[in-house]
Design an enzyme around this catalytic site. Structure first.
Site, PDB file in Angstrom:
ATOM      1  N   CYS A   2       0.863  -1.174   0.000  1.00  0.00           N
ATOM      2  CA  CYS A   2       0.000   0.000   0.000  1.00  0.00           C
ATOM      3  C   CYS A   2       0.901   1.226   0.000  1.00  0.00           C
ATOM      4  O   CYS A   2       2.081   1.143   0.285  1.00  0.00           O
ATOM      5  CB  CYS A   2      -0.863   0.012   1.253  1.00  0.00           C
ATOM      6  SG  CYS A   2      -1.763  -1.520   1.475  1.00  0.00           S
ATOM      7  N   ARG A  27       1.660   1.358  -6.082  1.00  0.00           N
ATOM      8  CA  ARG A  27       1.884   0.479  -4.936  1.00  0.00           C
ATOM      9  C   ARG A  27       0.641  -0.334  -4.573  1.00  0.00           C
ATOM     10  O   ARG A  27       0.712  -1.275  -3.779  1.00  0.00           O
ATOM     11  CB  ARG A  27       2.283   1.308  -3.705  1.00  0.00           C
ATOM     12  CG  ARG A  27       3.566   2.080  -3.894  1.00  0.00           C
ATOM     13  CD  ARG A  27       3.886   2.837  -2.624  1.00  0.00           C
ATOM     14  NE  ARG A  27       4.220   1.915  -1.559  1.00  0.00           N
ATOM     15  CZ  ARG A  27       5.439   1.487  -1.281  1.00  0.00           C
ATOM     16  NH1 ARG A  27       6.452   1.912  -2.000  1.00  0.00           N
ATOM     17  NH2 ARG A  27       5.660   0.653  -0.303  1.00  0.00           N
ATOM     18  N   TRP A  74      -3.611  -2.103  -1.403  1.00  0.00           N
ATOM     19  CA  TRP A  74      -3.575  -3.416  -2.052  1.00  0.00           C
ATOM     20  C   TRP A  74      -4.021  -4.384  -0.955  1.00  0.00           C
ATOM     21  O   TRP A  74      -3.314  -4.619   0.014  1.00  0.00           O
ATOM     22  CB  TRP A  74      -2.164  -3.744  -2.530  1.00  0.00           C
ATOM     23  CG  TRP A  74      -2.077  -5.023  -3.296  1.00  0.00           C
ATOM     24  CD1 TRP A  74      -2.285  -5.188  -4.631  1.00  0.00           C
ATOM     25  CD2 TRP A  74      -1.741  -6.320  -2.772  1.00  0.00           C
ATOM     26  NE1 TRP A  74      -2.106  -6.501  -4.972  1.00  0.00           N
ATOM     27  CE2 TRP A  74      -1.784  -7.218  -3.859  1.00  0.00           C
ATOM     28  CE3 TRP A  74      -1.420  -6.809  -1.511  1.00  0.00           C
ATOM     29  CZ2 TRP A  74      -1.510  -8.576  -3.715  1.00  0.00           C
ATOM     30  CZ3 TRP A  74      -1.151  -8.161  -1.366  1.00  0.00           C
ATOM     31  CH2 TRP A  74      -1.200  -9.025  -2.469  1.00  0.00           C
ATOM     32  N   ASN A  98       0.665   0.391   6.158  1.00  0.00           N
ATOM     33  CA  ASN A  98       1.115  -0.542   5.121  1.00  0.00           C
ATOM     34  C   ASN A  98       1.829  -1.678   5.834  1.00  0.00           C
ATOM     35  O   ASN A  98       2.688  -1.425   6.678  1.00  0.00           O
ATOM     36  CB  ASN A  98       2.084   0.192   4.168  1.00  0.00           C
ATOM     37  CG  ASN A  98       2.752  -0.757   3.198  1.00  0.00           C
ATOM     38  OD1 ASN A  98       2.203  -1.791   2.839  1.00  0.00           O
ATOM     39  ND2 ASN A  98       3.948  -0.396   2.744  1.00  0.00           N
ATOM     40  N   GLY A  99       1.475  -2.925   5.515  1.00  0.00           N
ATOM     41  CA  GLY A  99       2.095  -4.077   6.184  1.00  0.00           C
ATOM     42  C   GLY A  99       1.012  -5.019   6.674  1.00  0.00           C
ATOM     43  O   GLY A  99      -0.147  -4.909   6.261  1.00  0.00           O
ATOM     44  N   GLU A 481      10.580 -14.947 -18.726  1.00  0.00           N
ATOM     45  CA  GLU A 481      10.258 -13.534 -18.511  1.00  0.00           C
ATOM     46  C   GLU A 481       9.245 -13.030 -19.553  1.00  0.00           C
ATOM     47  O   GLU A 481       8.316 -12.291 -19.219  1.00  0.00           O
ATOM     48  CB  GLU A 481      11.557 -12.708 -18.554  1.00  0.00           C
ATOM     49  CG  GLU A 481      11.394 -11.208 -18.493  1.00  0.00           C
ATOM     50  CD  GLU A 481      10.671 -10.708 -17.242  1.00  0.00           C
ATOM     51  OE1 GLU A 481      10.478 -11.481 -16.297  1.00  0.00           O
ATOM     52  OE2 GLU A 481      10.287  -9.516 -17.239  1.00  0.00           O
ATOM     53  N   LYS A 485       5.678 -11.478 -18.551  1.00  0.00           N
ATOM     54  CA  LYS A 485       5.237 -10.142 -18.988  1.00  0.00           C
ATOM     55  C   LYS A 485       3.867 -10.225 -19.647  1.00  0.00           C
ATOM     56  O   LYS A 485       2.979  -9.434 -19.376  1.00  0.00           O
ATOM     57  CB  LYS A 485       6.277  -9.607 -19.959  1.00  0.00           C
ATOM     58  CG  LYS A 485       6.724  -8.236 -19.887  1.00  0.00           C
ATOM     59  CD  LYS A 485       7.550  -7.724 -18.746  1.00  0.00           C
ATOM     60  CE  LYS A 485       7.193  -8.129 -17.361  1.00  0.00           C
ATOM     61  NZ  LYS A 485       8.219  -7.960 -16.390  1.00  0.00           N
ATOM     62  N   GLU A 488       1.113 -10.995 -16.988  1.00  0.00           N
ATOM     63  CA  GLU A 488       0.827  -9.888 -16.066  1.00  0.00           C
ATOM     64  C   GLU A 488      -0.075  -8.836 -16.665  1.00  0.00           C
ATOM     65  O   GLU A 488      -0.974  -8.339 -16.005  1.00  0.00           O
ATOM     66  CB  GLU A 488       2.139  -9.171 -15.699  1.00  0.00           C
ATOM     67  CG  GLU A 488       2.963  -9.847 -14.671  1.00  0.00           C
ATOM     68  CD  GLU A 488       4.136  -8.957 -14.271  1.00  0.00           C
ATOM     69  OE1 GLU A 488       4.996  -8.682 -15.120  1.00  0.00           O
ATOM     70  OE2 GLU A 488       4.182  -8.540 -13.114  1.00  0.00           O
ATOM     71  N   HIS A 504       8.652 -32.897 -23.615  1.00  0.00           N
ATOM     72  CA  HIS A 504       8.359 -33.728 -22.440  1.00  0.00           C
ATOM     73  C   HIS A 504       7.022 -33.370 -21.809  1.00  0.00           C
ATOM     74  O   HIS A 504       6.809 -33.640 -20.635  1.00  0.00           O
ATOM     75  CB  HIS A 504       9.498 -33.602 -21.423  1.00  0.00           C
ATOM     76  CG  HIS A 504      10.804 -34.081 -21.964  1.00  0.00           C
ATOM     77  ND1 HIS A 504      11.122 -35.404 -22.104  1.00  0.00           N
ATOM     78  CD2 HIS A 504      11.848 -33.385 -22.466  1.00  0.00           C
ATOM     79  CE1 HIS A 504      12.322 -35.521 -22.655  1.00  0.00           C
ATOM     80  NE2 HIS A 504      12.788 -34.306 -22.883  1.00  0.00           N
ATOM     81  N   LYS A 603       3.152  -2.930  -7.420  1.00  0.00           N
ATOM     82  CA  LYS A 603       4.545  -2.850  -7.853  1.00  0.00           C
ATOM     83  C   LYS A 603       5.499  -3.498  -6.868  1.00  0.00           C
ATOM     84  O   LYS A 603       6.447  -4.168  -7.250  1.00  0.00           O
ATOM     85  CB  LYS A 603       4.901  -1.375  -8.035  1.00  0.00           C
ATOM     86  CG  LYS A 603       6.312  -1.117  -8.538  1.00  0.00           C
ATOM     87  CD  LYS A 603       6.433  -1.500  -9.983  1.00  0.00           C
ATOM     88  CE  LYS A 603       7.838  -1.313 -10.511  1.00  0.00           C
ATOM     89  NZ  LYS A 603       8.025  -2.070 -11.757  1.00  0.00           N
TER      90      LYS A 603
END
Ligand code: M6R
Length: 608
Positions: A2, A27, A74, A98-99, A481, A485, A488, A504, A603
């Site tokens: 947050c 955030r 968040w 935040n936390g 990656e 991307k 996301e 496989h 983020k």
């Protein structure tokens, strides 16, 4: 996760609170709220969803006051509803957090038994009630100290107290926090970007510190209540760092910044004559080379480490272990002597990565820990024994792009540096590789100047439900990656696979509806990748081929060919970044998703 802000000024603070929340929205963006204190009463406004909902609300019914707090959320405990949005308020305390307060259940039960009424499902709501109760029983400073001593978990807190309109309170444990000052006010925030354009000087708050800001100055204390003395320092970011610079999205702006970032890295770490210097990691220069390297990170940063494993093992001939931080911290790893830990993180506040660093320092203090990090004031950067700053500049798009490329570039330099120290790389090869990295910056510019081929390739994703990315050697993690991307920001399922592993299992997925992105540069086992490509082609896949040699593209009969200039062993992945990132970006734009703030993400993941 947050973002928190608090302001105490000689003028009305509503607009400044909103401006700071806007710069911190990356955030967390599932609800937001502000509370201001005016004439002895709290006024507040909250809204679920994006910050723009709150902005609309406040445009209709503005608040006023010279002191206030704000929050962009968040969600961890409780859905993103108005009730759960911060600030949370008791009769005389308003607070943003935040936390995660891990013992919130126990505190809530006790406070409820003592008559407190809770309205939200959040862990945070215990905080104003607990503080309120303590304030009733003792002096304010003792009340704060006692409250903090009871908390388990992580917090960055900003609070205002109804009877004290001239004091802005704050506390930190485990979640980032800084304070700032200008001639007209004092502020507390989760990150420096929130304060861009508002303050000239900042002070970073350490874990277990707390205190209060007034227009006269700061009082800072440790957990035992002992005063802490610390210097103010210049604010490290400018207001324009938080702007889009004419691009429609931060992500696109950040993709385009990569040539400049690469040049900045080379200028900073490579001296005339090709000497590589890491000023803030002196142990790398002074101590014997490690016999083992452990690299730990999350998400995109983990992928950068995976690519570097190929480089480091090839040149240094020492074992390199790479792991995901959330796994490493719980798997009782055998660390051993002469081991270098490399922790990688754009934000430097990722909870799992930070915990690995702390665990490593505690268990093997004789070993060194190196942070590769984009935020030099972050916890990771400050707690490691050495830092190589990524120099990417603030990254605001939630999907990491330029920080990833910067990690690759810095890891390439680290490999070259260690290889030279180990005496395994002749001067001639070293300068060739450095020249290759220099050329990559210009080559990236060329790639970014015309992105029409990537836009055409994105059309292959218009009617699909997923995609497969294949690569080998250092480009295998790039396949991971590329898939991350795409996932996301487009919400399409995507998997990255080692090209040789595809038969496989995942080959069963292949049909005419599945785009397969094959990364096939000359450097890394091209012939093997081409035979894997034929295997998927024979099953009718739509191939999007990333190549650096025109002849590879001509012979492949792919649906699309994306060409990058030819690079060398180190610069090739840097060049491949561009089409991979642009492809995800173009697909997301075509599908109309929220590119910079994709759903459910934030983020910086500052909780476990
Ligand atoms: O700040 P960090 O590099 O430690 O963050 C790690 C991951 O959370 C991050 O890379 C995440 O995977 C990004 N959303 C990737 O685009």
């Amino acid at each position: 996760m947050c973002g928190i802000i608090g302001a105490l000024c000689d003028h009305d603070v509503q607009d400044e609170l909103l401006g700071s929340l806007r710069r911190m929205e990356y955030r967390g963006y599932d609800s937001a709220g502000v509370c201001m204190l005016n004439g002895g009463s709290f006024q507040q406004a909250k809204a679920p969803g994006k910050l723009s909902n709150l902005e609309r609300k406040l445009a209709d019914r503005p608040l006023s006051g010279r002191i206030g707090i704000g929050h962009t959320r968040w969600a961890t405990h409780g859905e993103p509803t108005i009730i759960n949005a911060h600030p949370h308020i008791s009769s005389s305390v308003a607070l943003v957090h935040n936390g995660i307060i891990e013992n919130h259940h126990e505190l809530r039960t006790r406070l409820s038994a003592q008559g407190c009424t809770f309205v939200s499902q959040t862990d945070t709501e215990v905080l104003p009630h607990l503080l309120e109760q303590k304030i009733r029983q003792q002096e304010l400073l003792d009340a704060w100290r006692e409250m903090l001593a009871e908390l388990e978990g992580a917090y960055a807190i900003a609070a205002i107290i109804r009877s004290l309109p001239g004091s802005l309170w704050f506390a930190r444990k485990g979640s980032p926090l800084l304070v700032g000052r200008s001639a007209h006010g004092v502020y507390v925030a989760s990150d420096a970007l929130a304060l861009a354009g508002l303050v000239d000087e900042v002070m970073y708050i350490d874990d277990h510190e707390w205190g209060r800001l007034t227009l006269e100055g700061i009082e800072l204390y440790d957990l035992s209540g002992k005063p802490v003395d610390r210097e103010w320092e210049p604010l490290p970011v400018a207001a324009h760092d938080a702007e889009k610079g004419g691009f429609p999205h931060y992500m696109l702006k950040e993709i385009h910044e990569q040539p400049a970032v690469l040049r900045r890295i080379l200028r900073q770490y490579v001296r005339e004559g090709g000497e590589i210097m890491f000023e803030h990691a002196s142990f790398l220069h002074e101590k014997p080379l490690p016999k083992r390297i452990v690299m730990v990170a999350c998400g995109t940063s983990y992928h950068a480490a995976l690519t570097a494993r190929y480089w480091l093992e090839r040149y240094l001939k020492v074992p390199v272990e790479v792991d995901i931080a959330s796994e490493y911290r719980y798997r009782d790893p055998v660390i051993g002597q002469s081991t270098l830990l490399v922790v990688l993180s754009q934000s430097g506040e990722t909870a799992d990565t930070l915990e690995v660093l702390r665990m490593f320092k505690q268990h093997t203090p004789e070993n060194d820990a190196l942070a590769l990090c984009n935020v030099p004031s972050s916890s990771l950067a400050r707690e490691a024994d050495g830092l190589i700053e990524l120099l990417a500049g603030p990254e605001i798009g939630v999907a990491s792009t330029k920080a990833y490329m910067a990690q690759l570039a810095v890891l390439a330099l680290l490999t070259l540096f260690m290889a030279r120290r180990a005496g395994v790389m002749p001067e001639g090869s070293l300068s060739e590789h450095l020249a290759g990295l220099e050329r990559a910056a210009a080559a990236m510019e060329g790639l970014l100047a015309d992105t029409s081929a990537v836009r055409r390739a994105a059309e292959q994703f218009a009617d699909v439900r997923g995609a497969l990315y294949l690569g080998r050697g250092p480009c295998y993690p790039m396949a991971l990656e590329g898939a991350l991307k795409l996932k996301e920001i487009s919400y399409l399922h995507a998997e990255g696979y080692a090209a040789g592993e595809m038969k496989h299992g995942p080959i069963a997925l292949i049909d005419g509806q599945l785009p397969v992105v094959v990364i096939a540069p000359r450097q890394y086992h091209l012939e093997k990748v081409i035979s894997n490509l034929h295997e998927v082609q024979a099953r009718g896949a739509r191939i999007i081929l990333i190549v650096d040699m025109p002849e590879t593209g001509r012979s492949a009969n792919a649906a699309c060919v994306l060409r990058v200039p030819e690079g060398d062993y180190f610069s090739t992945p840097l060049l491949v970044c561009i089409p991979l990132q642009l492809l995800a970006y173009e697909v997301a734009c075509m599908l109309g998703t929220d590119v910079d703030q994709p759903r459910n993400l934030a983020k910086s993941v500052t909780v476990e």
